[in-house]
Design an enzyme around this catalytic site. Structure first.
Site: not given
Ligand code: SF4
Length: 297
Positions: A38, A121, A139, A191, A197, A200
């Site tokens: 991370e 985060y 985020d 996205c 879309c 999606c």
């Protein structure tokens, strides 16, 4: 809440084949490995992180190995990833974990966030990926998806607190780590600022589906909005308040199917006319604000 969460139906199925895409996503991951990955992912793309992560883990396989290494050795190992301050912070975090947490990466997001180089985060990401804590990791990508799916708006149009509330309600309690990672993948692959879309997996439940790629929809002015349909929204708000009584803007959004900014606009108008009573949060357009029919209305 169940109705809201259903807006993301399809997300985890879509994510399933991506689950093994990166070495830090292995089942029952080592929390230390998750922390290292991370921190690396904070400013570096995943594809570039993979080889750096593997060689870093080979050189410093445990918290103790990293905590005991001189900073110069950690920096040498980090070279190529850039943003070297992350390496220094990670090395200090390892020492703090060894000193204050018995060598165990803490599971509490608050304790994680107190480590050098670990912001809110990264703390939520590590807590959910490594320990299955039911906390959302929000985020920019995740904020964008949640604003579009649940509010029918772009992220700049939704107060950050509302997005957080939405995320806390929507996070999947059985597998929050997968849920958080799935949203990140969705934000990166589908996205995006210009959404795809048609590809999606959550388009069915998304209030913004198709809107943002439709230039006509984008060009429509938002203020003063929708004179033609405002009457309908007002009618729907009154109907729902009469049927179900006092409720939140979020609930009105859900029950009427109109997006949050239209509901807020209608509530403000109805309140100015004395038809409804709305608390200040509702008049502010915040989804947790409550509305009821005026006693004398
Ligand atoms: S349908 Fe479109 S706007 Fe909605 S989440 Fe998917 S890509 Fe984003």
């Amino acid at each position: 809440v169940a109705g809201e969460v259903a807006r993301l139906d399809g997300l985890l199925d879509w994510y399933a084949p991506r689950r093994g895409a990166y070495p830090w996503r292995r089942p029952n991951p080592d929390p230390y490995a998750v922390l290292v990955s991370e921190v690396m992912l904070q400013q570096t793309q995943a594809a570039r992180v993979v080889p750096a992560f593997e060689s870093f883990m080979a050189r410093f396989p445990t918290v103790e190995a990293l905590a005991g290494a001189p900073a110069a050795a950690v920096l040498r190992q980090w070279s190529g990833l850039g943003y070297n301050r992350r390496a220094v912070a990670l090395s200090r975090a390892a020492r703090a974990i060894a000193r204050n947490h018995g060598g165990q990466v803490p599971r509490d997001p608050g304790a994680l966030a107190s480590l050098p180089g670990v912001g809110p985060y990264t703390a939520s990401a590590v807590a959910s990926f490594a320990y299955g804590s039911g906390v959302p990791a929000i985020d920019t990508n995740v904020r964008r998806i949640l604003a579009r799916v649940f509010h029918g708006l772009e992220p700049a149009e939704v107060p950050a607190g509302d997005v957080r509330l939405t995320a806390e309600e929507a996070v999947d309690r059985t597998d929050p780590g997968a849920w958080n990672q799935a949203l990140m993948d969705l934000g990166r692959e589908v996205c995006r600022a210009r959404p795809r879309c048609q590809a999606c997996p959550v388009a069915k439940g998304c209030w913004s589906a198709g809107m943002l790629s439709d230039p006509a929809a984008r060009a429509r002015p938002r203020q003063p909005p929708f004179e033609g349909s405002l009457r309908q929204v007002r009618g729907a708000v009154i109907r729902e308040l009469a049927a179900a009584g006092d409720q939140s803007v979020r609930s009105l959004v859900r029950r009427t199917g109109h997006v949050a900014d239209r509901i807020a606009f209608a509530v403000a108008a109805l309140s100015a006319e004395g038809m409804v009573e709305a608390d200040p949060a509702a008049l502010d357009g915040r989804v947790e604000g409550r509305v009821r029919l005026a006693e004398s209305g």
